[in-house]
Enzyme design. Sequence first.
Site, PDB file in Angstrom:
ATOM      1  N   ARG A 183      43.430  23.348  37.055  1.00  0.00           N
ATOM      2  CA  ARG A 183      43.559  24.740  36.626  1.00  0.00           C
ATOM      3  C   ARG A 183      42.718  24.954  35.366  1.00  0.00           C
ATOM      4  O   ARG A 183      43.060  24.461  34.296  1.00  0.00           O
ATOM      5  CB  ARG A 183      45.021  25.101  36.356  1.00  0.00           C
ATOM      6  N   ASP A 200      55.766  25.551  28.580  1.00  0.00           N
ATOM      7  CA  ASP A 200      54.356  25.752  28.286  1.00  0.00           C
ATOM      8  C   ASP A 200      54.182  27.122  27.645  1.00  0.00           C
ATOM      9  O   ASP A 200      55.159  27.750  27.218  1.00  0.00           O
ATOM     10  CB  ASP A 200      53.497  25.568  29.549  1.00  0.00           C
TER      11      ASP A 200
END
Length: 532
Positions: A167, A447
């Site tokens: 990603r 996150d």
Amino acid sequence: METNTLNTPSLNFSKDVKNYYPEILTDDALNFIAALHERFNGKRLSLLERRIDQQKVFDEGKLPEFPKETRSIRESEWSAGEIPDDLQDRRVEITGPVDRKMVINALNSGASTFMADLEDSTAPSWQNVIEGQQNLRDANNKSISLVDSVSGKSYSLNQKNAVLMVRPRGLHLNERHILINGEETSGSLVDFGLYVFHNTRTLLNNNTAPYFYLPKLEQYQEARWWNEVFNFAQEYLEVPKGTFKATVLIETITASFQLDEIIYELKDHIVGLNCGRWDYIFSYIKKFRNHPQFVVPNRDQVTMTTPFMEAYSKLVIQRCHKRGIHAIGGMAAQIPIKNDEKANAAALEKVRKDKEREVKNGHDGTWVAHPALVEVAMAEFDKHMPAPNQLQVTRDDIHISEKDLVEIPEGTVTEAGIRKNINVGILYTEAWLRGYGAVALYHSMEDAATAEISRTQIWQWLKHEVVLEDGRKFNTELYIDLLNDEVEKIFSEAVKDTSENSRFKLAIELFDKLVLSERFEEFLTLPAYQYL
């Protein structure tokens, strides 16, 4: 770190920094980054301006709609391209940052795939970004290993590994360490470009290919941009069109209104959509932040069974299977609770029920944040999905309307909810400023999405002076009282490192400024990046 400057067509890269990562920052690799920048950065900046224009429309009271100009795409019969053999079964995907130990452990975890994350779970310091590329290259070369300097434990790859997916950073993030004609480069293009340049041939020789997760797309035009990037890079590297494959994270409220369109724009490269649940909640709050009727309750009260969340999840399944690609479920962020078997068992049961719901709804796979959850998630998908996927589950039984996708969640705002947002927001931001993008907090792996929800909710609750469950009005005075209380608690209970490495003072200042600012900041990582 010294700023590194590229001048096209002649390249001039800072010698000291370049020599520090000579295998990654080669002249040929930097020429490729420059080519990507010249061709695509202007379009990227235009797409970001388009986001600003769209927000103005929402601020005026208009809500998202299924685009009228693309109705024929939604209603016509077509399918995306073929899914490679090693991506046919993605029942459990583990995600995490690109530090060396994580890469090894995730590839060895028993999960079907590993999404190596250069975005929300990696703080984009220059060291993290470039060493992450080195780690990924070593993983693909099967040469990655590590000896822990503290424990002395050795780490290396098992015989069988998860399939690697990467990603890159979102379109909104720049890479300030590489300038081209005095202009900062795109984090997306740097992450993508370095990875495909160094790994495409190796992967093809291993009968696989570069696979990606594309984050935070808001409109189908952004999917078109990525498709054009893929086509250009494949031609540049002299590999066939369709070699690169991508799964798009549906983690913005606007993207859920354009699922068919996003798939269509990437149809030669796309293999799936993923329900990025935490960022999706953040996007819902952010896009409708100026509407008092769209106040979202405590984030713990918003789950995948909340109507607007359930609607988008099921719509993802329906549209994916209609077009012949996978629908991947959301994240289980829990981590093992040591020394408390009862609490740990309860947490694992919560994960099991979540995965059972996903597979029964028709998802083809799911996400976990910790290797200890792989077995729990795998068991549920093995039990209810004996085939590699369930593309045959069409979900023609559901009809999701525009109204369903924006249905206002019911619930309450409480003092405990405010305190949790302050506490977690500050703790995460402080860790991010020290270079950690994935942070274990209160038995969950958090996150950047967590911090984004935390500060955005408080901003919204203050703006509209919401009435708490106990009848009090939430205003600046109450916020300051709770902030001071939580800060005192953090320093008395949570702060183990009181050395110069601690960034709590700055984290508190940043969090407080973002919450009290009249102008809403789209991403907290934008102002925080200058301090990284």
